[in-house]
Design a protein around this motif. Structure first.
Motif, PDB file in Angstrom:
ATOM      1  N   GLU A 132       0.840  -1.185  -0.006  1.00  0.00           N
ATOM      2  CA  GLU A 132      -0.033  -0.046   0.133  1.00  0.00           C
ATOM      3  C   GLU A 132       0.823   1.180  -0.324  1.00  0.00           C
ATOM      4  O   GLU A 132       0.435   2.322  -0.552  1.00  0.00           O
ATOM      5  CB  GLU A 132      -0.976   0.238   1.048  1.00  0.00           C
ATOM      6  CG  GLU A 132      -1.776   0.912   1.612  1.00  0.00           C
ATOM      7  CD  GLU A 132      -2.543   1.644   0.276  1.00  0.00           C
ATOM      8  OE1 GLU A 132      -3.011   2.676  -0.026  1.00  0.00           O
ATOM      9  OE2 GLU A 132      -2.986   0.680  -0.117  1.00  0.00           O
ATOM     10  N   LEU A 133       1.903   1.429   0.693  1.00  0.00           N
ATOM     11  CA  LEU A 133       2.824   2.391   0.971  1.00  0.00           C
ATOM     12  C   LEU A 133       3.639   2.695  -0.568  1.00  0.00           C
ATOM     13  O   LEU A 133       3.676   3.960  -0.945  1.00  0.00           O
ATOM     14  CB  LEU A 133       3.730   2.377   1.961  1.00  0.00           C
ATOM     15  CG  LEU A 133       4.963   3.280   2.098  1.00  0.00           C
ATOM     16  CD1 LEU A 133       4.381   4.743   2.074  1.00  0.00           C
ATOM     17  CD2 LEU A 133       5.837   2.864   3.301  1.00  0.00           C
ATOM     18  N   ILE A 134       4.020   1.651  -1.259  1.00  0.00           N
ATOM     19  CA  ILE A 134       4.541   1.629  -2.761  1.00  0.00           C
ATOM     20  C   ILE A 134       3.303   2.071  -3.465  1.00  0.00           C
ATOM     21  O   ILE A 134       3.887   3.136  -4.358  1.00  0.00           O
ATOM     22  CB  ILE A 134       5.038   0.318  -2.826  1.00  0.00           C
ATOM     23  CG1 ILE A 134       6.302  -0.162  -2.097  1.00  0.00           C
ATOM     24  CG2 ILE A 134       5.288   0.330  -4.552  1.00  0.00           C
ATOM     25  CD1 ILE A 134       6.911  -1.438  -2.457  1.00  0.00           C
ATOM     26  N   THR A 150      -2.301   7.296   8.294  1.00  0.00           N
ATOM     27  CA  THR A 150      -3.393   6.362   8.482  1.00  0.00           C
ATOM     28  C   THR A 150      -2.917   4.751   8.471  1.00  0.00           C
ATOM     29  O   THR A 150      -3.832   4.053   8.519  1.00  0.00           O
ATOM     30  CB  THR A 150      -4.633   6.320   7.230  1.00  0.00           C
ATOM     31  OG1 THR A 150      -3.954   5.997   6.128  1.00  0.00           O
ATOM     32  CG2 THR A 150      -5.019   7.927   7.233  1.00  0.00           C
ATOM     33  N   PHE A 151      -1.747   4.596   8.580  1.00  0.00           N
ATOM     34  CA  PHE A 151      -1.327   3.095   8.920  1.00  0.00           C
ATOM     35  C   PHE A 151      -1.522   2.928  10.274  1.00  0.00           C
ATOM     36  O   PHE A 151      -1.274   3.581  11.066  1.00  0.00           O
ATOM     37  CB  PHE A 151       0.059   2.885   8.320  1.00  0.00           C
ATOM     38  CG  PHE A 151       0.267   2.885   7.109  1.00  0.00           C
ATOM     39  CD1 PHE A 151      -0.027   1.622   6.320  1.00  0.00           C
ATOM     40  CD2 PHE A 151       0.934   3.959   5.864  1.00  0.00           C
ATOM     41  CE1 PHE A 151       0.107   1.644   4.741  1.00  0.00           C
ATOM     42  CE2 PHE A 151       1.064   3.615   4.770  1.00  0.00           C
ATOM     43  CZ  PHE A 151       0.542   2.704   4.176  1.00  0.00           C
ATOM     44  N   GLN A 157       8.804   1.899  12.468  1.00  0.00           N
ATOM     45  CA  GLN A 157       8.626   0.265  12.041  1.00  0.00           C
ATOM     46  C   GLN A 157       8.456   0.139  10.456  1.00  0.00           C
ATOM     47  O   GLN A 157       8.863  -0.775   9.880  1.00  0.00           O
ATOM     48  CB  GLN A 157       7.687  -0.581  12.989  1.00  0.00           C
ATOM     49  CG  GLN A 157       7.608  -1.996  12.440  1.00  0.00           C
ATOM     50  CD  GLN A 157       6.647  -2.882  13.305  1.00  0.00           C
ATOM     51  OE1 GLN A 157       5.903  -2.191  14.223  1.00  0.00           O
ATOM     52  NE2 GLN A 157       6.364  -4.101  12.936  1.00  0.00           N
ATOM     53  N   LEU A 158       7.378   0.743  10.058  1.00  0.00           N
ATOM     54  CA  LEU A 158       7.175   0.826   8.593  1.00  0.00           C
ATOM     55  C   LEU A 158       8.153   1.215   7.698  1.00  0.00           C
ATOM     56  O   LEU A 158       8.656   0.765   6.665  1.00  0.00           O
ATOM     57  CB  LEU A 158       5.944   1.740   8.400  1.00  0.00           C
ATOM     58  CG  LEU A 158       4.984   1.500   7.153  1.00  0.00           C
ATOM     59  CD1 LEU A 158       4.434   0.175   7.289  1.00  0.00           C
ATOM     60  CD2 LEU A 158       3.965   2.646   7.238  1.00  0.00           C
ATOM     61  N   ARG A 159       8.976   2.170   8.057  1.00  0.00           N
ATOM     62  CA  ARG A 159      10.180   2.658   7.395  1.00  0.00           C
ATOM     63  C   ARG A 159      11.171   1.453   7.296  1.00  0.00           C
ATOM     64  O   ARG A 159      11.682   1.267   6.285  1.00  0.00           O
ATOM     65  CB  ARG A 159      10.919   3.881   7.932  1.00  0.00           C
ATOM     66  CG  ARG A 159      10.050   5.265   7.521  1.00  0.00           C
ATOM     67  CD  ARG A 159      10.628   6.419   8.316  1.00  0.00           C
ATOM     68  NE  ARG A 159       9.954   7.664   8.016  1.00  0.00           N
ATOM     69  CZ  ARG A 159      10.359   8.370   6.948  1.00  0.00           C
ATOM     70  NH1 ARG A 159      11.036   7.936   5.991  1.00  0.00           N
ATOM     71  NH2 ARG A 159       9.416   9.497   6.852  1.00  0.00           N
ATOM     72  N   ARG A 160      11.418   0.898   8.269  1.00  0.00           N
ATOM     73  CA  ARG A 160      12.343  -0.217   8.608  1.00  0.00           C
ATOM     74  C   ARG A 160      11.993  -1.445   7.686  1.00  0.00           C
ATOM     75  O   ARG A 160      12.884  -2.063   6.837  1.00  0.00           O
ATOM     76  CB  ARG A 160      12.427  -0.806  10.030  1.00  0.00           C
ATOM     77  CG  ARG A 160      13.714  -1.796  10.010  1.00  0.00           C
ATOM     78  CD  ARG A 160      13.869  -2.137  11.566  1.00  0.00           C
ATOM     79  NE  ARG A 160      12.690  -2.253  12.277  1.00  0.00           N
ATOM     80  CZ  ARG A 160      12.116  -1.556  13.107  1.00  0.00           C
ATOM     81  NH1 ARG A 160      12.564  -0.508  13.575  1.00  0.00           N
ATOM     82  NH2 ARG A 160      11.066  -1.946  13.926  1.00  0.00           N
TER      83      ARG A 160
END
Length: 239
Positions: A132-134, A150-151, A157-160
């Motif tokens: 979804e981020l991509i 909104t995640f 953690q999402l960046r990692r």
């Protein structure tokens, strides 16, 4: 010389495309956020993801072929983080040891295809939040912060996880995908300022900066060469 084809439905989501290249002229390969599994000459290797350009030249009489993984999905097949492959070309034998060496022989002998290798080693269904981020970054957001909203998962953690899956962080990927958008629009824009605006850059200076970093040449030289190449293909196709 070079052509891309769509992968079978069974590899949908994991593989962006299949490609073949029989051209002998050196090619400037610029970052696209992807990892490729490549067979050429007497070797099978994994390429990328890249943060700068590299030169590729197919040996005379050799037809190179490859599988281009969708951004963030190479790890589902290769079994390691894409960040470990950043800016590298790694023989499959070095990556997978004895199994990789045997697979290399099978691919080069024609006993197996690259898509066979992908299908046999595919595991998991990918990371939905990273996918979804991509998609948000590919969609043309101007800042990473806008894409991260909104995640349920925390930003750190999402960046990692993104770096592990894609090979570099969201900020670098956003620049790469914006530069790729400019490449795709190169044949339609009358000048660099218009191209920068259409691709989502703040101004021409930002496009020029990314071109120097990702392609290693000035923007005017790079995009003029792209236009000439596209005109040659169009002329050849019309015959």
């Amino acid at each position: 010389m070079y052509r891309e084809t769509t992968a079978s439905a069974g590899l949908g989501g994991v593989v962006r495309c299949l490609w073949e290249d029989a051209g002998r002229a050196p090619k400037r390969i610029v970052p696209d956020g992807c990892v490729d599994l490549v067979a050429s000459g007497d070797e099978v290797f994994v390429a990328g993801p890249d943060t700068t350009a590299w030169t590729w030249e197919t040996p005379s009489g050799v037809r190179a072929r490859g599988v281009r993984f969708a951004p963030g999905r190479a790890g589902d097949v290769l079994g390691l983080g894409a960040d470990e492959l950043r800016d590298q070309r790694v023989p499959l034998g070095d990556l997978w040891g004895k199994e990789g060496a045997l697979l290399t022989e099978r691919v080069l002998d024609g006993a197996a295809s690259l898509t066979d290798v992908v299908a046999e080693h595919r595991t998991g269904r990918g990371d939905r939040e990273i996918a979804e981020l991509i998609a948000r970054l590919d969609g043309g957001v101007s800042r990473v912060s806008a894409a991260l909203k909104t995640f349920a998962t925390g930003e750190r953690q999402l960046r990692r996880r993104f770096t592990l899956a894609v090979g570099y962080g969201p900020a670098t990927y956003l620049r790469v995908t914006r530069f790729q958008r400019a490449i795709g629009l190169a044949g339609t824009a009358p000048d660099l300022a218009s191209l920068a605006f259409s691709a989502g850059y703040a101004d021409q200076a930002h496009l020029s900066r990314d071109c120097r970093e990702f392609a290693g040449v000035q923007a005017r030289e790079f995009f003029l060469a792209r236009k000439c190449a596209m005109s040659t293909v169009d002329s050849y196709s019309a015959r």
